[in-house]
Write an enzyme that holds these catalytic residues in place. Structure first.
Site, short mmCIF file in Angstrom:
data_model
loop_
_atom_site.label_atom_id
_atom_site.label_comp_id
_atom_site.label_asym_id
_atom_site.label_seq_id
_atom_site.Cartn_x
_atom_site.Cartn_y
_atom_site.Cartn_z
NE ARG A 1 80.85 76.60 53.77
CZ ARG A 1 79.87 76.55 52.88
NH1 ARG A 1 79.96 75.74 51.84
NH2 ARG A 1 78.82 77.33 52.98
CG ASP A 2 79.99 78.97 49.58
OD1 ASP A 2 80.20 78.02 48.82
OD2 ASP A 2 79.05 79.77 49.42
CG HIS B 1 74.50 81.82 50.45
ND1 HIS B 1 75.46 81.48 51.39
CD2 HIS B 1 75.03 81.49 49.26
CE1 HIS B 1 76.52 80.97 50.78
NE2 HIS B 1 76.28 80.97 49.48
CG HIS C 1 75.98 81.69 44.41
ND1 HIS C 1 76.15 80.35 44.21
CD2 HIS C 1 76.42 81.94 45.66
CE1 HIS C 1 76.68 79.80 45.31
NE2 HIS C 1 76.84 80.74 46.20
CG ASN D 1 79.77 82.48 47.51
OD1 ASN D 1 78.67 81.95 47.65
ND2 ASN D 1 80.91 81.81 47.62
CB CYS E 1 77.51 75.95 43.45
SG CYS E 1 76.72 74.35 43.83
MG MG Z 1 77.71 80.16 48.04
#
Ligand code: MG
Length: 326
Positions: free
Chosen positions: A38-39, A231, A233, A273, A264
């Site tokens: 997903r991300d 979470h 980055h 990420n 992002c």
């Molecule tokens: Mg992320």
């Protein structure tokens, strides 16, 4: 150098008995919340087919990941890379012991998730005013009213609901973010009914002591540490250090993306990420179980990189995928 990397890994490390105080109460196990499909993929320039995504998710489960965020039910014009969310979720080879959360931005997204039978959903909120306006088209205060019916209905349908909170450790427009503001946003999400809240360093500007301090402030406000996830980055190369700091502060759920996929799209300058491989390598050396087979995961990310047409940014993927056998 390559040969050394091949023959010596974190598996061979022993910490011995001289472990400093701050590392003595580490958990035995960390739950990895894999966000690559997903991300990761939503922030890659190259779109991949539904079939490749399905194989990717299958391989991640094969490698031992038990939480695999599968897709997002946002409007396809926002995230064209995930326009196949309905078809993908319906075709998932769902396994016992693995959960496949999905993102739902609003009531329409939740309806789509319910149609395909998702059991775990996530909403995404902002800790800052500017990002709330840019990403959600709402003010900071208005966003809670937008999520209220989504979370309420999801809970009524028996779904688990996670709240993502963006910009917890810095915002590209506002600069530093007051920890009290993050505490306020976390409490809003909990009041709505989110069982878990993922604290996002969306632009990757945080540093380890800061991350630990914010988490401690949230916990001291009465929020159970078990309900928090981190979470990170890697914009400034701090993702793994910040994650370890969060673990030292008591967090036991960590978001990571296989091969370091994604970034992002709405916050330029943000890079990828935290790579799941980098996390697993570090935790393994720290004696913390993740249930993940690192070699299988590296093979998966190497395979995915061929479909994206570029090498994985993960250092561990590069070290292990290119290493020679002595
Ligand atoms: Mg992320």
């Amino acid at each position: 150098m390559t040969r050394a990397a091949a023959t010596m890994t974190s598996d061979d490390n022993t910490t011995g008995s001289n472990v400093p105080e701050m590392f003595r109460s580490l958990p035995n196990r960390i739950r990895i919340w894999e966000v690559g499909p997903r991300d990761g993929l939503q922030n890659e320039a190259t779109a991949v087919s539904t079939e490749i995504k399905l194989e990717f998710i299958d391989r991640l489960a094969d490698a031992g990941l038990s939480v695999i965020e599968a897709t997002s039910f946002v409007h396809p014009t926002w995230v064209p890379q995930l326009a196949d969310a309905d078809a993908l979720f319906a075709a998932l080879n769902q396994r016992a012991g693995v959960v496949y959360p999905v993102l739902v931005p609003n009531e329409r997204g939740l309806q789509r998730a319910l149609v395909v039978g998702a059991s775990d959903v996530a909403v995404f909120a902002s800790a800052t005013e500017t990002f709330a306006r840019k990403n959600l088209n709402r003010t900071y205060d208005e966003q809670w009213a937008m999520f209220e019916p989504v979370v309420a209905q999801a809970r009524a349908e028996g779904l688990t609901v996670r709240g993502y909170l963006s910009m917890c450790f810095g915002d590209p427009w506002e600069g530093s973010v007051a920890p009290a503001r993050v505490v306020d946003a976390v409490q809003h999400l909990r009041d709505l009914g989110c069982g878990e809240i993922s604290l996002g360093d969306t632009i990757g500007v945080g540093t380890p002591v800061q991350v630990a301090a914010v988490i401690t402030e949230i916990a001291e406000a009465g929020v159970p540490i078990e309900s928090l996830a981190i979470h990170c980055h890697d914009t400034y190369g701090q993702a793994l250090a910040n994650t370890v700091a969060a673990i030292c502060a008591g967090v036991t759920t960590v978001d990571a993306s296989a091969g370091g996929l994604g970034g992002c799209p709405y916050a330029h300058s943000a890079t990828g990420n935290l790579a799941t491989e980098d996390l697993v390598y570090a935790l393994r050396g720290m004696g913390i179980d993740t249930g993940v087979d690192l070699d299988q995961l590296v093979a998966t990310s190497t395979w995915m990189a061929t479909h994206l047409g570029r090498p994985s940014p993960s250092r561990v993927v590069r070290a292990l995928a290119t290493s020679e056998t002595p």
